[in-house]
Structures are given as C-alpha cells and as structure tokens.
Design an enzyme around this catalytic site. Structure first.
Site, PDB file in Angstrom:
ATOM      1  N   LYS A 131       0.835  -1.205   0.000  1.00  0.00           N
ATOM      2  CA  LYS A 131       0.000   0.000   0.000  1.00  0.00           C
ATOM      3  C   LYS A 131       0.868   1.252   0.000  1.00  0.00           C
ATOM      4  CE  LYS A 131      -3.942   1.757   2.724  1.00  0.00           C
ATOM      5  NZ  LYS A 131      -4.822   1.415   3.883  1.00  0.00           N
ATOM      6  N   SER A 206      -9.483   1.898   2.786  1.00  0.00           N
ATOM      7  CA  SER A 206      -8.509   2.679   2.043  1.00  0.00           C
ATOM      8  C   SER A 206      -7.509   1.822   1.267  1.00  0.00           C
ATOM      9  CB  SER A 206      -7.754   3.588   3.024  1.00  0.00           C
ATOM     10  OG  SER A 206      -7.005   2.829   3.971  1.00  0.00           O
ATOM     11  N   SER A 230     -10.169  -0.541   6.682  1.00  0.00           N
ATOM     12  CA  SER A 230      -9.448  -0.301   5.429  1.00  0.00           C
ATOM     13  C   SER A 230      -8.853  -1.529   4.773  1.00  0.00           C
ATOM     14  CB  SER A 230      -8.345   0.739   5.648  1.00  0.00           C
ATOM     15  OG  SER A 230      -8.906   2.001   5.894  1.00  0.00           O
TER      16      SER A 230
END
Length: 532
Positions: A131, A206, A230
């Site tokens: 990420k 996210s 997330s």
C-alpha cells in the site's frame, strides 16, 4: 505549482514508468463501458500461457518452485510486473511502479540461489505489492496529498525491511484515498481506483488499490492497513480475503499516516490475497521473523498452530442497530448461519448492545484534532478538502481533558463487550463487513460494521462466503423500517441491478490476540459452506 499541476505531473510520471511493451494496444483495449475486466488477461491474447500460469499459481506453490530453482524469480516477477501494469491501465490501482528495480532484485536472488544452493529467506523471490503508505527508500508515500508528491522516503518502514530481508520482491505501491480515511480509494493526486469486477463500482478503501490489483490478478499477496475497516472493506468489495489483526501482531512502525500521532484507535497492517491459505502464509511467515526485535510495539508472540473445536458456538450479528445490511448481504448472512447449523455448529443471535457508542467514540477520536492533521497537509499547495472529508473540515478540536474522558469511555465499552462475550461463551461473532456487497462510486456511506472492532482491537477476517448478488432475489425491502437516517438513505440508494453478480463477503471476529484461531475458524466456516 498548483496542486492540480503537481497531480497532473505525478500521474504522467506514473504512466511513463510503464514500459512501452506493456501498454495495452488500442485494438485490445476494453471499451470504457466494459464493466468486468478481470477476464482481460486470459481472453485478450496480450498475455502468454506461461505468464498466466505464473500469476495464477498461489504463493505457497510459487515459493516451493522458487526454493527448488524450478522457476526463477526473474520470470515470475516480470509476469507480475506486466500484469500490475495492465491492471493499472484498466483500474487506476497503482501509486508507484518500480518494475526495473524489482526485476533487477529478482535477478540477484536467482543468482544467490545458484551460488548458495538455498533461498535467501522464507519469501525468497516472491513478488509482494504494498500500500502507498509504506515507506520505501527513494519513492513517494503521498497518501493522496499533493504536498507529499516528490518527497521520496529516506528510510524504509519496518515491515518493508522485514520483507526485503526475508527475500521478497517489492514491485509496486497501490492507491489510497486522501489521508486513508475514506471508504473508497479516491484522492486529488491519482484520482479514483475502480473495481476490476465491475468498473462502475468501488474497490473500497482505504486499501482499494491493493484489492483491485489482487482481484485483477496482478498480485498474489499484497499488504494493506486498517484503522476503521481499510483492509476488510476493500476485500469485501472485490471478493478476496484479509485479516484485520490485533495490534502488535505485525510490525507497523515507520509508516506514513494521514492522522500521524493519533493512537486512541490504532492502525494495523495485514495481508490481502485471493485465498485464505495465502493470508495464513503471510501472517505466519512475518511473525516467524520475530518482528518484535525491530518494532518496539510488536508483541513477542510466536505464530501458534491451533485446531478449532469440532463444534463452534458462533454469535450472529444480523444488524448493528444503526444500519440494516442490504438484501444480498442479509441473505448471505442468513444462508451461512443455516449452513453452519446443518454442519453441527451452534448459532446464537448477538445483540449490538455497545455498537452505537463504540462507533460514536471512534468518530470523535478520528477528528479529535479538529481536522488539523489533514488541513496541514492540504495547505502547502492550496489543495481543497475532498467532499468525503467534510467531517474533518468541520471538526472542533477536543481539549486534553475531553480526550481523556473519551478514552475512559472507550475503555468502559471494551470491558462491557468482553464481559458480554465471556458470559455468552461464544467462540466468534459472524457479521457483515459492510451493508453492501459493494456500491456505486461515491455512495459508500457507512463503516460501522468494521470500525467497532478497531476500537475493541479484535482480530477480524473478511472472507467471500460463496454468495453472489442476484437481482431476481435481492430486490429492495418492500416495507423497510429504518434504524436511522443513514439506514434510510442506504436503503433508498440500494438497487440490485448495479451490483448484479458481485461476491458477498462476511466478517468473522475473534478474541483479541487470538488471530490464529479466527483464521482457523474461518477455514471451518468455508468447509461448512462448501459442503452444504
């Protein structure tokens, strides 16, 4: 430069990082209105059979073939880099691509195996995506802010160092929402990541860049983070697996945060993958590297082998008292509970006694600084608040005393939840991940089903339960009595047609620090579902 100019240049730089031979030719490019692009690798002719074989092999088998020297990391890494490049062109899932560096490292690891006759580490030669917020020397970690563009990291996150020392290949970073605090992956720098299963729907947030990349086939194992859902939400939106671990099981230090210093609710990282087996592989391997020796907040708990009880007592949370799951999610939950009953497990109903207060506590903690953390990252370039971030723009700062009182309230709620769990004698809670299977862009309105377990710090697995949405079955509720204004809006917005055929994930929640057990119980549930 204006924030718009900064963003445009960054997007162009990302586009330029894709080798010309991996740019999809115009005659093969799916039309903009083609919803499902997961079929592209196999049906387009743009990939060789060998590339498809490599990227469709699970990580456990890849590692075996890498360790034996039967397959090379160079060949595997190149295939995943190409697939990630194509995934980005179709879903906008990446924030950084460093393919030449990855292939060069793969070549070095192949040479290492030849010279030493053994792999460098337990992840030897395996490509792993990460990420955007994980710091990797020389590359940006913008977390969606224009002010952080062209500010390359000067150090690695602790997890990045661990993965590299274990022999992993890092080859790309994936897109996130602004500050990683929106349930859809959209920001002013890179724009919106879409769901490869249906590009008119969100891939979640996210960690939505990761979920899109994995669902497309451009990664076997990726690493995301979770502070309010997330990991679990994007896994649910794309029908893949993940675990939101208990804090302290996996290393999380030296990462970038949109709310740096906020520790009333702690962020954690975890693996995302197409199979539960690969989630367990990542978790056991990372913990096996003794991360507590390099991350001061990691707990010295080795990964434990567990065997779940033959008969589980599972409490089902049918709704949280605030928002009713949409019809396909309710159906999936009911069907799964019935299958578990038929398999001999005990099913009881779980009341959402503390959920409203837990969610209210979480919401106040996220904006306790009056939105200053986000504002200070927007100000240098004049970048505006995105509409999804309005709560941060409107927030009023809590004083120290009020914050302490809020934390006292949190502790009371955690104690109440634990006492109720113990009194019920349950093994796990089964519940929705979100009210949706997934949802059209801009319509994700509720994270309560995940956020409460961040406050409690309970491990939770998001897993596809085998149910897909069906417009002929999952019509809107005919006479719905809303639990709240948010519930009323979600049910008004719901339509079965846009989410037709999408997988439905559920969430299995276990006791704090019993991450191994909740993963093992998830496998029990999957077997019960498969045999029914």
């Amino acid at each position: 430069m204006s924030w718009e100019e900064i963003a445009e240049k960054k997007r162009q730089a990302l586009k330029n990082s894709i080798p010309s031979q991996w740019i999809i030719p115009d005659d093969l490019l799916p039309p903009a209105d083609q919803a499902d692009v997961t079929t592209f690798p196999r049906e387009s002719g743009f990939f060789t059979e060998r590339e498809l074989e490599l990227t469709s092999t699970n990580a456990t088998d890849l590692l075996k073939k890498l360790a034996s020297g039967e397959w090379t990391s160079t060949e595997i890494t190149t295939a995943f880099c190409k697939t990630a490049a194509v995934a980005h062109q179709l879903t906008n899932c990446l924030s950084e691509a460093f393919f030449p560096l990855a292939i060069s490292r793969a070549q070095e690891l192949d040479e290492y195996l030849k010279v030493h006759g053994k792999p460098k580490g337990p992840f030897h030669g395996l490509p792993i995506s990460i990420k955007d917020n994980f710091n990797y020397k020389g590359f940006d970690s913008t977390v969606g802010f224009a002010s952080l563009v062209n500010e390359p990291a000067t150090y690695n996150s602790t997890l990045v160092d661990l993965l590299l020392s274990a022999g992993a290949i890092l080859y790309c970073k994936t897109n996130v929402p602004t500050a990683m605090m929106i349930a859809e992956s959209v920001n002013n720098v890179y724009g919106r990541t879409v769901n490869p299963r249906n590009r008119s729907l969100t891939s979640g947030g996210s960690s939505g860049g990761e979920s899109a990349l994995i669902a497309f086939g451009g990664s076997r194992i990726g690493v995301g983070t979770d502070i309010g859902g997330s990991l679990r939400i994007p896994a649910a939106c794309t029908g893949i697996f993940t675990i939101r671990p208990s804090f302290g099981r996996f290393p999380n230090s030296m990462t970038r945060s949109g709310l740096a210093g906020q520790e009333a609710v702690l962020s954690v990282n975890g693996p995302m993958a197409k199979t539960l087996e690969e989630v367990v592989l990542w978790a056991s391997t990372v913990v096996g590297q003794a991360p507590w020796l390099t991350d001061p907040k990691c707990l010295p708990i080795p990964w434990r082998k567990v065997s779940p009880k033959g008969k589980l007592k599972i409490a089902v949370l049918y709704n949280d008292g605030i928002v009713t799951p949409t019809p396909p999610v309710s159906r999936a939950l009911n069907e799964t509970a019935e299958k578990l009953k038929r398999a001999g497990h005990e099913i009881v109903t779980w009341a959402p006694t503390e959920h409203k207060d837990l969610l209210g506590t979480l919401s106040r903690m996220f904006v306790a600084d009056g939105g200053k953390s986000v504002q200070k990252l927007l100000e240098p370039t004049g970048e505006p608040f995105r509409p999804e971030m309005q709560a941060y723009a409107d927030a009023t700062e809590l004083g120290v005393y009020d914050m302490w009182q809020l934390q006292l309230k949190r502790n009371e709620l955690c104690k109440s939840y634990l006492d109720r769990w113990n009194a019920a004698g349950i093994d796990a809670v089964l519940c929705p991940v979100t009210p949706y299977s997934t949802v059209e862009h801009g319509k994700f309105a509720y994270v309560g089903y995940t956020g409460v377990f961040n406050v409690l710090d309970y491990p939770a697995v998001s897993f596809p339960c085998g149910v897909t949405t069906d417009k002929d079955i999952d019509a809107p509720y005919p006479e719905h009595k809303p639990l709240s204004d948010t519930d009323a809006q979600i049910q008004r917005d719901y339509s079965a047609e846009p989410v037709q055929g999408m997988p439905v994930n559920l969430q299995l929640v276990g006791r704090r620090l019993e991450d191994e057990n909740v993963l093992a119980m998830t496998e029990v549930i999957l077997k019960a579902v498969a045999s029914s």
